[in-house]
Design an enzyme around this catalytic site. Structure first.
Site, short mmCIF file in Angstrom:
data_model
loop_
_atom_site.label_atom_id
_atom_site.label_comp_id
_atom_site.label_asym_id
_atom_site.label_seq_id
_atom_site.Cartn_x
_atom_site.Cartn_y
_atom_site.Cartn_z
N SER A 142 0.81 -1.23 0.00
CA SER A 142 0.00 0.00 0.00
C SER A 142 0.84 1.27 0.00
O SER A 142 0.48 2.26 0.62
CB SER A 142 -0.96 0.05 1.20
OG SER A 142 -1.78 -1.08 1.20
N LYS B 148 2.41 2.01 -5.26
CA LYS B 148 3.22 1.60 -6.42
C LYS B 148 2.49 1.83 -7.71
O LYS B 148 3.07 2.23 -8.71
CB LYS B 148 3.49 0.09 -6.33
CG LYS B 148 4.80 -0.27 -5.77
CD LYS B 148 5.14 -1.73 -6.01
CE LYS B 148 4.02 -2.70 -5.97
NZ LYS B 148 3.64 -3.32 -4.77
N GLY C 142 -23.07 -3.10 -7.42
CA GLY C 142 -22.92 -3.98 -6.26
C GLY C 142 -23.64 -5.29 -6.48
O GLY C 142 -24.42 -5.45 -7.44
N CYS D 164 -25.24 0.70 -12.97
CA CYS D 164 -25.40 -0.75 -12.96
C CYS D 164 -26.45 -1.14 -11.92
O CYS D 164 -27.64 -0.95 -12.15
CB CYS D 164 -24.07 -1.45 -12.76
SG CYS D 164 -24.07 -3.11 -13.45
N HIS E 149 -20.82 0.63 -16.84
CA HIS E 149 -19.94 1.30 -15.88
C HIS E 149 -19.12 2.41 -16.55
O HIS E 149 -17.98 2.19 -16.95
CB HIS E 149 -18.97 0.28 -15.26
CG HIS E 149 -19.63 -0.67 -14.32
ND1 HIS E 149 -19.85 -0.36 -13.00
CD2 HIS E 149 -20.14 -1.91 -14.52
CE1 HIS E 149 -20.46 -1.38 -12.41
NE2 HIS E 149 -20.65 -2.33 -13.31
N GLU F 125 -17.67 4.82 -15.21
CA GLU F 125 -16.54 5.28 -14.39
C GLU F 125 -15.20 4.74 -14.87
O GLU F 125 -14.16 5.36 -14.64
CB GLU F 125 -16.77 4.93 -12.91
CG GLU F 125 -16.69 3.46 -12.52
CD GLU F 125 -18.02 2.70 -12.67
OE1 GLU F 125 -18.87 3.14 -13.48
OE2 GLU F 125 -18.20 1.66 -11.99
N1 GLN Z 1 -25.85 -7.36 -9.15
C1 GLN Z 1 -26.31 -6.77 -10.37
C2 GLN Z 1 -26.22 -7.73 -11.54
O1 GLN Z 1 -25.53 -8.71 -11.48
C3 GLN Z 1 -25.58 -5.48 -10.67
C4 GLN Z 1 -24.12 -5.69 -10.94
C5 GLN Z 1 -23.31 -4.43 -10.84
O2 GLN Z 1 -23.76 -3.43 -10.29
N2 GLN Z 1 -22.11 -4.46 -11.36
O3 GLN Z 1 -26.82 -7.51 -12.55
#
Ligand code: GLN
Length: 540
Positions: free
Chosen positions: A14, A17, A363, A390, A516, A518
């Protein structure tokens, strides 16, 4: 001649690097070179895909759908180097390949060993990247700490490559810690030992990046130089900075890029650092402040949403605004029995006091889901900008289905097996998938944005390419009902079959995306959706 730069770490983990390697990459690009980045992770998992965010931090997804270490995200933010499956090497991949070859009879008659077979496979994978025609410099970050058992084969491969390439073509950068003990005295001993450990393996570092709180003076650097055989010019102070994007400039000010290029016998070109200077200028002198409430489930570990935090900061840079994060654990928003029934309960009011916009990131698993649904409802009713990523988009759909489209038990098949309204569900082809590794919808694909939508305004184009990592999708069985209730399907796959983005009607900015964004944001070029979200959150 191709050039290699190995980045290793000593003393402890940590130390940053990954950021150090990324900053070197940025500087080499600023000097006009074509750079590639490779991350080596000495664990036995084949990739990061099956690891918990608590263990590993965020899983960074590449265009070609590799689930990799979050350092690839740093590489993507600091450099233009393309990132794909070949840029992430793990012990698991290396052994898997060698063992599969052994089973196929490739080594018939021979004993298969760590040296040379594992080390050869490591070298092959590094050169697969470095040998691409247009590549000048490849930076290879060896994860872990020198002295760990797990990294030995990788360091041996590095040693061999440095020997084979010659020290003018392959150099070693070692990142170490220079701590201050109580009373403020600065200690060089851990660094001396860390360098010895690398030398024992047969690698003499050319550059030392000394991590410390404050900038280190010349006397300390001289002392370390004389104990380690590293030229003074190569001993760099990597002191703590307010924003990581200052580091390319901090390193450059100490001449690290000129030193490395001189070592590698490369004609030095002028460093074009204008874009980095502009980024730092904007971070240091924001014109306004925006407060974003992020409602997620892995809040204790900053690294779990690493790219989201960075992309929000980039959105701030693009808007000349400082982004202040309010991290909210979604479980804490879940209504307890005596507060249910009130349209917007006190807990939400308190959690979102002074917040200019709400983001619900990705998530997995059911913990904290109801808290996210509450957050989405709050944002919708209050007219607060909402950005769902997502899982955050699936939450937006569930909330809308329950509270506007009047399907009160609406849910995702991921969280309820009994709901009559699985508005988010598995695709046919996912239903029987039993394995976990690499079985989601992964990597970049095309979506079409809808004319007149906020998402179209943000991108300015109909066709977009973004990265996915999920199993569940908005169910087509309920799409018409949701649309009839007002939910706007703002983007779909080109065939129109899968929902890729939703928006709330009559709302200042309520957008959910199934992908995503991001992962593709950079400090020098904020992702259009993060730039648009922060713009919508900015107080007039
Ligand atoms: N759990 C949700 C799915 O599998 C969303 C996945 C995520 O947010 N990356 O579709």
């Amino acid at each position: 001649m191709k050039k290699l730069i190995f980045v290793t770490g000593g003393v402890c983990s940590s130390l940053g690097k990954g950021i150090a390697a990324s900053s070197l990459g940025a500087l080499m690009e600023a000097r006009g070179f074509n750079v590639r980045m490779v991350k080596i992770d000495p664990y036995l998992n084949v990739d990061a895909g099956t690891m918990s965010p608590y263990q590993h931090g965020e899983v960074y997804v590449t265009d070609d759908g590799a689930e990799t270490d979050l350092d690839l995200g740093n590489y993507g933010r600091f450099t233009k180097a393309p990132l794909s499956r070949i840029n992430s090497i793990t012990t698991g991949q290396v052994y898997k390949t060698v063992i599969e070859r052994e089973r196929a009879g490739d080594f018939l008659g021979r004993t298969v060993q760590v040296i040379p077979h594992i080390t050869d496979e490591i070298k092959r994978r590094i050169l697969l990247v470095a040998d691409e025609a247009e590549v000048d410099i490849t930076i290879i970050e060896v994860g872990g700490t020198v002295g760990d058992m797990e990294s030995v084969p990788f360091l041996e491969a590095a040693r061999q490559l440095i020997h084979e390439f010659g020290r003018q073509n392959a150099i070693s950068v070692h990142v170490t810690l220079v701590p201050a003990v109580s009373g403020g005295e600065i200690k060089t001993k851990p660094t001396q030992h860390a360098v010895k450990e690398l030398q024992e393996i047969g690698i003499q570092p050319d550059v030392l990046v000394l991590r410390s709180k404050e900038a280190l003076g010349i006397e300390l650097r001289k002392k370390i130089s004389s104990f380690t055989n590293v030229e003074l010019e190569g001993v760099i102070s990597g002191y703590d900075v307010a924003a990581i994007y200052e580091l390319p400039l901090v390193y450059h000010a100490q001449g690290i890029d000129s030193f490395i290029l001189k070592k590698m016998n490369v004609e030095s070109r002028h460093a074009e650092l204008g874009p980095w200077q502009a980024v730092v200028q904007k971070i240091r002198h924001p014109a306004s402040k925006v407060r974003i409430g992020v409602v997620g489930k892995y809040m204790e570990l900053h690294d779990a949403y690493k790219s989201v935090w960075e992309a929000l900061a980039h959105g701030g840079i693009a808007n000349n605004a400082q982004v202040e994060l309010v991290k909210i654990d979604s479980s804490s928003l879940e209504a307890d029995p005596d507060t249910t029934g009130s349209p917007v309960d006190k807990r939400l009011e308190e959690a979102f006091a002074g917040v200019d916009g709400i983001l619900v990131p990705g998530g997995f698993g059911s913990r904290g889901i109801e808290g996210m649904v509450e957050a989405a409802r709050y944002a919708r009713i209050k007219g607060l900008p909402y950005f769902g990523i997502c899982l955050g988009m699936q939450i937006m759909v569930i909330e809308y289905a329950r509270n506007v489209a009047l399907m009160s038990d609406a849910h995702s098949g991921e969280f309820s097996k009994t709901t009559k309204h699985p508005v988010v569900s598995l695709l046919e082809e996912q239903i029987d998938v039993k394995a976990y590794g690499g079985t989601m919808r992964l990597g970049a694909s095309e979506s079409k944005t809808r004319e007149g939508s906020a998402i179209r305004r943000a991108y300015g184009t109909e066709s977009i390419f973004e990265r996915h990592r999920h199993r569940y999708e908005v169910s087509n069985a309920f799409k018409d009902r949701l649309e009839a209730a007002g939910l706007i399907v703002a983007a779909t796959t080109p065939d129109g079959c899968l929902v890729e983005a939703c928006e709330w009607p009559n709302h200042p900015w309520g957008l959910g995306v199934q992908f995503h964004p991001e992962f593709k944001s950079r400090p020098t070029r904020a992702h259009p959706l993060f730039a648009a979200f922060i713009a919508a959150c900015r107080r007039p």
